[in-house]
Enzyme design. Structure first.
Site, mmCIF file in Angstrom:
data_model
loop_
_atom_site.group_PDB
_atom_site.id
_atom_site.type_symbol
_atom_site.label_atom_id
_atom_site.label_comp_id
_atom_site.label_asym_id
_atom_site.label_seq_id
_atom_site.Cartn_x
_atom_site.Cartn_y
_atom_site.Cartn_z
ATOM 1 N N ARG A 202 0.854 -1.155 0.157
ATOM 2 C CA ARG A 202 -0.065 -0.126 -0.102
ATOM 3 C C ARG A 202 0.818 1.208 -0.026
ATOM 4 N NH1 ARG A 202 -3.762 -1.105 0.406
ATOM 5 N NH2 ARG A 202 -3.377 -2.852 1.753
ATOM 6 N N THR A 203 1.808 1.250 0.948
ATOM 7 C CA THR A 203 2.574 2.474 1.038
ATOM 8 C C THR A 203 3.486 2.882 -0.159
ATOM 9 O OG1 THR A 203 2.586 2.037 3.621
ATOM 10 C CG2 THR A 203 4.075 3.728 2.668
ATOM 11 N N LYS B 79 23.778 -9.572 0.237
ATOM 12 C CA LYS B 79 25.298 -9.536 -0.046
ATOM 13 C C LYS B 79 26.080 -8.864 1.272
ATOM 14 C CE LYS B 79 25.305 -9.416 -5.089
ATOM 15 N NZ LYS B 79 25.576 -8.578 -6.331
ATOM 16 N N ARG C 29 11.219 2.166 3.918
ATOM 17 C CA ARG C 29 10.735 1.338 5.277
ATOM 18 C C ARG C 29 11.807 0.543 5.714
ATOM 19 N NH1 ARG C 29 5.150 -0.987 6.228
ATOM 20 N NH2 ARG C 29 4.643 1.213 5.884
ATOM 21 N N HIS D 27 5.490 6.321 11.516
ATOM 22 C CA HIS D 27 5.053 6.137 10.255
ATOM 23 C C HIS D 27 4.251 7.265 9.923
ATOM 24 C CE1 HIS D 27 3.345 4.496 6.625
ATOM 25 N NE2 HIS D 27 2.588 3.525 7.190
#
Lengths: 305, 305, 305
Positions: free
Chosen positions: A57-58, A86, A107, A135
Site C-alpha cells: 500500500r505505502t 550480500k 521502510r 509512520h
C-alpha cells in the site's frame, strides 16, 4: 521544521501544526489542479524506494503520487532480492541510492533507521514506516482525512480501537493529534494497551482516556479509527479469539455512531470491520487510502521544490 | 566496434580506446546538459532489464540513467518470479523482450550469455554482468572515474587489491586498462590471484605485477581499487580470517597513500574498507557509483541514437 | 458491450465481432501513428498491475503498451511480497488500487476473479488471465495475428494442438473464434481434450472436430496453434513422454504445412516447437508476441478514453 524544501520527513514529531497545515493546503491545491499542471511539478525528477519490510500500500501510494506529479519512481520493493543480501549496510545502500534519485522513501524495521539514513543521504529521506513508533506519512494522511471529512480536527472526539501496543500507525497518529485540541479515547484489551515508553512525553499535549469498552464512547465519537489485531501478538490463541470478537466493527456498531461521524482504518483490513459496513455512510477508509495519494504528492511536492 | 548506434555492449574487449573516449565525452556532455535537454534524448524510448542474478546497484543505476534521459524502464528484477520458471529458454525471453523495448540490459551467470542474446535480439543488448569475466559497464564507470578524478589514465600507478580470482569486475577493468599506458599492481592472497585462463591475451598489452603485499606499493599508487573478499570462496574459514584482516583498508592504510590518490570500490562493500575512511579525501567510491549513472546514460544515449 | 470507454475487459465472451473489429482497427491505427502522437494517448495516465500468479510476458507486454502510449505502470508483480500476505481480501486490494490508478490489470488463479474485481473497482479492470478459461487479451492478440498475417479470419482452417484441457488460452481463443466462420480442428491426446463444461455453449456458434492425429489435418491448415504440454498435468510420466513426442512441431511437420500458413504459440514455449523451426516462413509466434504490445495498447487506448 522551518521549511520542507530539500528536508527530510523522519517523524511526525518534527512537524509543527503549521507544517501540517501547509501539507493540507498543498494537498487541496494538488487535488484542485489540472492534470497537466500537476505533471509539471516533478517532471524529470526521480523517487527511489527502499523497502526492507514488505508494504504494498505505502509503496504503491508513493508511486502513484510521483506519477501524478509527472515524476518517475523505482527501487527495491523487497530487500530479499537486493545487494542487501550480500551484506551491504543500510548506510551504503542509502548513500548510493541518493546518488541515483532526487528523494528516497525508506521502510525499515528498526527504530531510528530513517534518522540514520538522513544523516548519510545527500537527498531528502521520507520515512515510510520504521520500527515500532514512526509512520509519519500515514499519520498525515489520517489527519488530512479527518480535516477534509469533518471540516476541522479541533474539538473532535476520536476513538482508536484495536491493537494499540504494536501498531506504529497509532503512535504516529497520537503524536499528530497532539497538535490539536481533541479528546482521544483509546480502546483496547488490557494486553494491547499503548506502551508507556512510547507515549511518556505525549501526555502533556494530548488528553486521552484508556478503556476496554468501546460501548462507553461509541455514541459520542466523531471519528472511530480501527486497527488490525494480529493473532501472532497474543500469548495464547484463546485470548486472541476472545479479544478479536469484541472489537469487530459490524453494522450493529455503526448504527450506534453519530450520523456525521466517520470510520477510518489504515488498511490492510483483515476482519476488524465487516465488509457489510463498507457501504455505510460512515465508512471512509477507502477514501482515506485515496487521500494518501494526494497527501504524499503534497509532501513530495514540498520536499522536491 | 565502428559506431555505437543500435549496436551491443557485450565485452569491454570490443571497445577500442576511441570508443572509450567517445563514451567519456558523451558522459561529460550529459553531466553538463540542462535537465530539459537530457530528458529529450530517450523520450518515448524503453529499456528492458532481465536480471537472472540479483543486482540492485546495476539495475538501479540503469533505471536512473534511463529516467535521466526521459525514458522508461521495466523488466524482470528477479528471474524467480518469471516465465523462466516455466522453463523458457534465454533466447526466447530475449527475443520477446526485444519486441517490447528499444534496448535490453542483461545480467546472467553464464559466460557468453550476452553474446548469445545479441544474436537473437532485434534490439541492442547491454551486458550488465555475465559469467566470470565480463562486466563492461562497470569497467567503463571505473575508467571514467579515474579519468575524471585524476585528469587522465595514462601514466598512472593502479593497485587492485582483494579477491582477484572470482570477481568479474577485475577482469573487465584490466581489459579496459590495457588500452592505456598504466602500471598495474595486483595484490591478493595466493589463493585469490587472477586466473591465467582469463588473462592470457592480456599480458601483451598491459604490464602488471603480482604480489601479496599491499605495503610494497601503497605509497606510489594513484589509484587503489578494492574488491570484496567473499567468505564462501575460501576452502576453510581459518584462511579466510587470516586473509580478510590483511586487506582491510583502514585510516592507517589511507594515511600512507598519496594526497592526490583515489580509493575506489565497485560496491557493495562489506568491510574491506572501514567506514571511518569514507570521509577521507581519497575515498571516491560513492562518487564512482554516482558517475555510473552518467556513464550508463552516455552508453544508452549512444546506442539508442 | 456497447462501447469500451471506462468499461472492463473481463471475458472474450463479452466482446461482439464489432468490438473485436474495433480493437483491430485501433491496433492498426496505433501501429501507424507517429511515436509523438502515440505518447499523447495515455500521457499522465497510470496502469496498475496486480499479478497473483507469475506471468512475465503478459505483465511486460502491458507495461510496454502503456509506455508506448506515454503512460506509467506500477503494481504488484508477485503477490508474495505484498499486503496480500497480511491476509487482505482481493476486493480490498482492488478497491485501493483503483484509488491509485486509471485502470487495473489483474491476473488471478480463480475463475470469476476479474468479474468480482470489476464490481468493486471504480476504474476499468482488464483480465490478464483468470482461472481455467479466461485470458481475453491473449485471445485478442491471437485473433489479430491471424487477421493481420492472413488478411482475414473467416474461411480459415485452424488447428489447435497440445494440451487443450488445462490451458485458459485455448478456451478464450475458441470463444473468440466463434465470432467467425472458421473450421477448427482440435488435436490432443485423449486425456487432454477440451473440457465439455467449458465449451457447452460454444458448439452452436463454432464448428470443430476433435482428433488425436495432427497428420490428418496438417496439409489443409491455414493456422496451426500450438500450446504447451505440462508434465505435471499427467497422471504418470510414461504417458507424458509418449504424448510429448507426438506433438512436437519440427521442421518435418512444418514441411507439410501450406506455404502461406502460419504457426502460432502463446508462449512461453518449452519444446513443443523445435527451435530450428524459428527461422521458417510459417513461424509467427515472436511476431504474435510483438503484436500483443500493440493490441494491448489499443485496448488501453479504448478503455482510457
Amino acid at each position: 521544521m522551518k521549511n520542507f524544501s530539500q528536508n527530510d520527513i523522519i517523524s511526525i514529531r518534527d512537524l509543527s501544526k503549521d507544517n501540517l497545515e501547509e501539507i493540507y493546503s498543498k494537498t487541496n491545491e494538488i487535488i484542485e489542479m489540472k492534470a497537466e499542471e500537476r505533471r509539471e511539478i516533478a517532471r524529470g525528477k526521480t523517487l527511489g524506494y527502499l523497502f526492507f519490510e514488505p508494504s504494498t500500500r505505502t509503496r504503491l501510494s508513493f508511486q502513484s503520487a510521483m506519477a501524478l506529479l509527472g515524476g518517475t519512481s523505482f527501487g527495491i520493493a523487497d530487500a530479499t532480492s537486493s545487494s542487501v543480501q550480500k551484506g551491504e549496510s543500510l548506510a551504503d545502500t542509502v548513500r548510493i541510492m541518493s546518488g541515483y534519485t532526487d528523494a528516497i522513501v525508506l521502510r525499515h524495521s528498526l527504530d531510528g533507521s530513517s534518522k540514520f539514513a538522513a544523516e548519510v543521504s545527500s537527498k531528502p529521506i521520507i520515512n515510510a514506516g520504521s520500527g515500532t513508533e514512526e509512520h509519519p506519512t500515514q499519520a498525515i494522511q489520517d489527519l488530512y482525512t479527518i480535516k477534509k471529512e469533518l471540516g476541522k480536527i479541533d474539538g473532535k472526539n476520536i476513538g482508536i480501537v484495536g491493537d494499540l501496543k504494536y501498531g506504529r500507525t497509532v503512535y504516529s497518529l497520537l503524536y499528530g493529534l497532539s497538535n490539536y485540541d481533541v479528546n482521544v479515547h483509546l480502546i483496547s484489551p488490557e494486553s494491547l494497551k499503548i506502551r508507556s515508553d512510547s507515549t511518556y512525553n505525549l501526555k502533556e499535549n494530548l488528553s486521552y482516556t484508556e478503556s476496554e469498552n468501546l460501548d462507553e464512547y461509541i455514541e459520542d465519537l466523531d471519528v472511530l479509527y480501527v486497527t488490525r489485531i494480529q493473532k501472532e501478538r497474543f500469548p495464547d490463541e484463546e485470548e486472541y479469539v476472545k479479544v478479536k470478537g469484541s472489537y469487530v466493527i459490524g453494522q450493529d456498531v455503526v448504527n450506534k455512531m453519530k450520523d456525521d461521524s466517520i470510520l477510518l482504518h489504515p488498511l490492510p483490513r483483515i476482519d476488524e470491520i465487516s465488509t457489510d459496513v463498507d457501504s455505510s455512510k460512515q465508512a471512509k477508509y477507502f477514501q482515506q487510502a485515496e487521500y494518501g495519494k494526494f497527501t504524499r504528492a503534497a509532501i513530495l511536492s514540498l520536499l522536491l521544490q
